[in-house]
Motif scaffolding. Structure first.
Motif, PDB file in Angstrom:
ATOM      1  N   THR A 134       0.969  -1.176  -0.103  1.00 60.07           N
ATOM      2  CA  THR A 134       0.043   0.077   0.008  1.00 60.07           C
ATOM      3  C   THR A 134       0.910   1.335  -0.021  1.00 60.07           C
ATOM      4  N   THR A 135       2.027   1.154   0.626  1.00 57.65           N
ATOM      5  CA  THR A 135       3.056   2.220   0.560  1.00 57.65           C
ATOM      6  C   THR A 135       4.533   1.454   0.664  1.00 57.65           C
ATOM      7  N   VAL A 136       5.568   2.091   0.486  1.00 58.27           N
ATOM      8  CA  VAL A 136       6.861   1.329   0.480  1.00 58.27           C
ATOM      9  C   VAL A 136       7.038   0.591   1.511  1.00 58.27           C
ATOM     10  N   ASP A 137       6.544   1.081   3.000  1.00 60.80           N
ATOM     11  CA  ASP A 137       7.081   0.488   3.996  1.00 60.80           C
ATOM     12  C   ASP A 137       5.788  -0.427   4.649  1.00 60.80           C
ATOM     13  N   ASN A 138       4.247  -0.248   3.890  1.00 62.94           N
ATOM     14  CA  ASN A 138       3.180  -0.706   4.915  1.00 62.94           C
ATOM     15  C   ASN A 138       2.756  -1.783   3.578  1.00 62.94           C
ATOM     16  N   TRP A 139       2.696  -3.090   4.036  1.00 58.29           N
ATOM     17  CA  TRP A 139       2.433  -4.098   3.315  1.00 58.29           C
ATOM     18  C   TRP A 139       1.424  -5.013   3.958  1.00 58.29           C
ATOM     19  N   ASP A 140       0.293  -5.515   3.259  1.00 59.23           N
ATOM     20  CA  ASP A 140      -0.795  -6.147   4.064  1.00 59.23           C
ATOM     21  C   ASP A 140      -0.900  -7.569   3.148  1.00 59.23           C
ATOM     22  N   PHE A 141      -1.592  -8.594   4.057  1.00 58.59           N
ATOM     23  CA  PHE A 141      -1.966  -9.868   3.302  1.00 58.59           C
ATOM     24  C   PHE A 141      -3.025  -9.509   2.265  1.00 58.59           C
ATOM     25  N   VAL A 142      -3.023 -10.392   1.085  1.00 58.09           N
ATOM     26  CA  VAL A 142      -3.864 -10.237  -0.025  1.00 58.09           C
ATOM     27  C   VAL A 142      -4.130 -11.620  -0.360  1.00 58.09           C
ATOM     28  N   LEU A 143      -5.556 -11.956  -0.794  1.00 59.02           N
ATOM     29  CA  LEU A 143      -6.023 -12.936  -1.454  1.00 59.02           C
ATOM     30  C   LEU A 143      -6.764 -12.794  -2.585  1.00 59.02           C
ATOM     31  N   CYS A 144      -6.336 -13.459  -3.708  1.00 53.42           N
ATOM     32  CA  CYS A 144      -6.893 -13.081  -4.946  1.00 53.42           C
ATOM     33  C   CYS A 144      -7.648 -14.504  -5.547  1.00 53.42           C
ATOM     34  N   PRO A 171       2.826  -1.224  13.909  1.00 57.03           N
ATOM     35  CA  PRO A 171       3.177   0.267  13.611  1.00 57.03           C
ATOM     36  C   PRO A 171       2.400   0.548  12.585  1.00 57.03           C
ATOM     37  N   SER A 172       2.257   1.988  12.409  1.00 55.57           N
ATOM     38  CA  SER A 172       1.442   2.482  11.159  1.00 55.57           C
ATOM     39  C   SER A 172       2.044   1.922  10.084  1.00 55.57           C
ATOM     40  N   LEU A 173       3.465   1.780   9.940  1.00 52.54           N
ATOM     41  CA  LEU A 173       3.982   1.393   8.717  1.00 52.54           C
ATOM     42  C   LEU A 173       4.821   0.199   9.083  1.00 52.54           C
ATOM     43  N   SER A 174       4.103  -1.023   8.540  1.00 52.22           N
ATOM     44  CA  SER A 174       4.558  -2.420   9.152  1.00 52.22           C
ATOM     45  C   SER A 174       4.419  -3.417   7.620  1.00 52.22           C
ATOM     46  N   ARG A 175       5.228  -4.339   7.878  1.00 49.69           N
ATOM     47  CA  ARG A 175       5.267  -5.399   6.789  1.00 49.69           C
ATOM     48  C   ARG A 175       4.586  -6.727   7.271  1.00 49.69           C
ATOM     49  N   ASP A 176       3.433  -6.881   6.848  1.00 47.92           N
ATOM     50  CA  ASP A 176       2.533  -8.068   7.009  1.00 47.92           C
ATOM     51  C   ASP A 176       2.667  -9.070   5.863  1.00 47.92           C
ATOM     52  N   ILE A 177       3.329 -10.053   6.121  1.00 49.91           N
ATOM     53  CA  ILE A 177       3.826 -10.774   4.753  1.00 49.91           C
ATOM     54  C   ILE A 177       3.261 -12.345   5.038  1.00 49.91           C
ATOM     55  N   VAL A 197       5.355  -5.950  15.160  1.00 49.89           N
ATOM     56  CA  VAL A 197       4.698  -5.211  16.273  1.00 49.89           C
ATOM     57  C   VAL A 197       5.450  -3.981  16.550  1.00 49.89           C
ATOM     58  N   ALA A 198       6.520  -4.004  16.966  1.00 51.97           N
ATOM     59  CA  ALA A 198       7.276  -2.681  17.532  1.00 51.97           C
ATOM     60  C   ALA A 198       7.812  -2.204  16.302  1.00 51.97           C
ATOM     61  N   ASN A 199       8.496  -3.093  15.621  1.00 50.61           N
ATOM     62  CA  ASN A 199       9.282  -2.376  14.132  1.00 50.61           C
ATOM     63  C   ASN A 199       9.435  -3.668  13.137  1.00 50.61           C
ATOM     64  N   VAL A 200       9.731  -2.994  12.051  1.00 48.85           N
ATOM     65  CA  VAL A 200       9.601  -4.148  11.120  1.00 48.85           C
ATOM     66  C   VAL A 200      10.511  -5.398  11.052  1.00 48.85           C
ATOM     67  N   ALA A 201      11.681  -5.462  12.006  1.00 48.50           N
ATOM     68  CA  ALA A 201      12.319  -6.631  12.237  1.00 48.50           C
ATOM     69  C   ALA A 201      12.026  -7.341  13.574  1.00 48.50           C
ATOM     70  N   ASN A 234      10.314 -15.766  25.093  1.00 52.27           N
ATOM     71  CA  ASN A 234      11.549 -16.377  24.920  1.00 52.27           C
ATOM     72  C   ASN A 234      12.243 -15.942  23.487  1.00 52.27           C
ATOM     73  N   PHE A 235      11.674 -15.407  22.716  1.00 50.39           N
ATOM     74  CA  PHE A 235      12.056 -15.211  21.316  1.00 50.39           C
ATOM     75  C   PHE A 235      11.806 -13.884  20.865  1.00 50.39           C
ATOM     76  N   ILE A 236      12.468 -13.370  19.841  1.00 47.40           N
ATOM     77  CA  ILE A 236      12.466 -12.149  19.375  1.00 47.40           C
ATOM     78  C   ILE A 236      12.284 -11.886  18.131  1.00 47.40           C
ATOM     79  N   ARG A 237      12.080 -13.106  17.107  1.00 50.24           N
ATOM     80  CA  ARG A 237      11.344 -13.107  15.954  1.00 50.24           C
ATOM     81  C   ARG A 237      10.928 -14.341  15.463  1.00 50.24           C
ATOM     82  N   HIS A 238       9.664 -14.305  14.878  1.00 43.81           N
ATOM     83  CA  HIS A 238       9.160 -15.619  14.421  1.00 43.81           C
ATOM     84  C   HIS A 238       8.739 -15.456  12.840  1.00 43.81           C
TER      85      HIS A 238
END
Length: 464
Positions: A134-144, A171-177, A197-201, A234-238
């Motif tokens: 939707t923008t450079v840093d805002n990505w959403d799930f899509v189903l077609c 975040p307002s700009l996040s990457r949902d993949i 949730v907190a940042n893109v990483a 216990n984890f920082i990335r899934h």
């Protein structure tokens, strides 16, 4: 630990394989010379509408008649990313009646779309998933949606070909993949991947479920939102790479995670109840492991297959890679028991040890996809990169106890070792179907597919 250090290298050196040519012996794994372009057993498919012409296949599905649908990210005449689908007839040739001369792409009104979650078939429709920028840093799930003839279909909830959904909080700009999707028996679609949730990483495992209408299913997930995110402290990335629906309706997913304070990624398995609540596989919500000898290096699961287990639970076959030394990937196949986080110790070459097998031969080997061959074993598709060279597709097979079978085939589309990348593998009737991408020239990638024979002499057993 069962480690096959020379299987792939020895078979290649002995001439049982040549690039793109299978053994002349009547063994499983020979290219089907009644299938594909010029009866080669292979089919290259070019979209090449414009832009960089990087058409990258992500996944495939086999129709009930043996046709093959392949989806991926393609570029239109303006260089904009779209989701593309093609159909191969049962003989491996492009079905020119599908879409526009055998190819279909999402409508321009849907925006820039990337196919990362694959393709599934539901009745007479094809559902493809990925993310929308939707923008450079805002990505959403899509189903077609497409028809099985390549015609865009409209979801009832929006009267559009594609539906999108954003995960909150974040975040307002996040990457949902999303990286994978699965269709339930009732036709609902589960998509799985990551969200920040907190940042893109700072990623969590993320799941969505869509109604057949395209609307989010509000009987699923957190606060009836249609969405579930998870990660314990216990984890920082899934990251979820593959998802499947078990025979009891539970949702099983695999991927990778980073442990707090660690320097490497570990293999990740999670499971949800049918309503999207977390199902415990271990004392934690997550089942996490690395293989012996790789504790300071990455282990990642890329695909899974579910097979009947005991007590009404499916057992889990997973594939991926482990770094046993340096940065070189070693192919990994493992089996987990039903509702537990325990290895099935009968799987690992039958030596009763630790429930997994590793292929380490000095070259980089990543097991990308796995398919069940009923009553025989498990077929794996691997990305194989020899030292000093680019990659080819490599297909192998494992027995039910985790020992390697002699079925093995190397597939190359262009010149030897020119960055061919496998996407997935299926076993259907008397054939093995593989989809992926191949480098035609420069940076121009095309879709590719191949069919290998499961021979008629030993169709129900091993060629020992």
């Amino acid at each position: 630990m069962a480690t096959h250090t020379t299987m792939f290298r020895t078979l290649l050196a002995c001439g049982l394989l040549q690039a793109g040519v299978a053994t002349a012996l009547p063994l499983d794994g020979a290219l089907d010379t009644n299938w594909g372009l010029f009866n080669s057993g292979k089919s290259p498919i070019a979209f090449d509408y414009g832009g960089s012409m990087v058409d990258y296949a992500n996944a495939s599905v086999i129709g009930p008649d043996g046709s093959m649908y392949i989806s991926g990210t393609v570029r239109d005449a303006n260089g904009i990313a779209r989701i593309g689908v093609t159909r191969l007839l049962p003989n491996g040739l492009i079905d020119t009646s599908f879409g526009n001369d055998g190819r279909a792409i999402t409508q321009t009104s849907q925006g820039e779309l990337f196919n990362t979650a694959g393709i599934v078939m539901r009745n007479n429709s094809l559902l493809v998933g990925g993310y929308k920028k939707t923008t450079v840093d805002n990505w959403d799930f899509v189903l077609c949606a497409f028809s099985t003839q390549g015609v865009p279909l409209l979801f009832n909830s929006t009267l559009t070909q594609c539906v999108t959904a954003s995960i909150e909080p974040g975040p307002s700009l996040s990457r949902d993949i999303p990286y994978s999707m699965a269709v339930q028996p009732d036709g609902k679609i589960v998509m799985a991947g990551t969200t920040a949730v907190a940042n893109v990483a700072d990623t969590y495992a993320a799941f969505m479920r869509f109604e057949t209408s395209g609307a989010l299913d509000h009987s699923f997930g957190l606060s009836s939102s249609g969405i579930q995110i998870m990660r314990t402290g216990n984890f920082i990335r899934h990251q979820i790479n593959a998802v499947a629906i078990a025979s009891n309706g539970k949702i099983v997913a695999v991927g990778k995670t980073d442990v707090v304070g660690g320097n490497d990624s570990s293999a990740l398995i999670v499971r949800l109840e049918p309503d999207g609540t977390v199902d415990h596989l271990s004392p934690s919500d997550e089942c996490v492991f690395s293989v012996d000898g790789s504790d300071s290096r990455d282990t990642e699961l890329l695909d899974l297959a579910l097979v009947p287990g005991s007590g009404g639970e499916d057992d889990l076959i997973t594939v991926g890679y482990a770094q046993m030394s340096g940065t070189v990937h070693s192919g990994l196949i493992a089996k987990r028991r039903g509702s537990t986080c325990a290895y099935d110790t009968s799987f690992s070459g039958g030596d009763g040890t630790n429930g997994y097998s590793i292929v380490t031969d000095g070259d980089s080997l990543t097991f990308q996809s796995v398919a069940v061959q009923p009553n025989v074993g498990y077929v794996v598709a691997a990305n194989y990169t020899p030292s000093g060279g680019d990659g080819d597709w490599l297909i192998g097979r494992y027995r039910p106890n985790g020992t390697a079978d002699l079925l093995i085939s190397q597939i190359d589309f262009g010149l030897i070792h020119t960055s061919d990348v496998v996407a997935d593998v299926h076993v259907f009737h008397d054939g093995i179907y593989i989809a992926g991408s191949w480098l035609k020239t420069g940076a121009n990638y095309d879709f590719g597919a191949a069919r290998l024979l499961l021979d008629q002499i030993f169709a129900d057993g091993f060629d020992d």
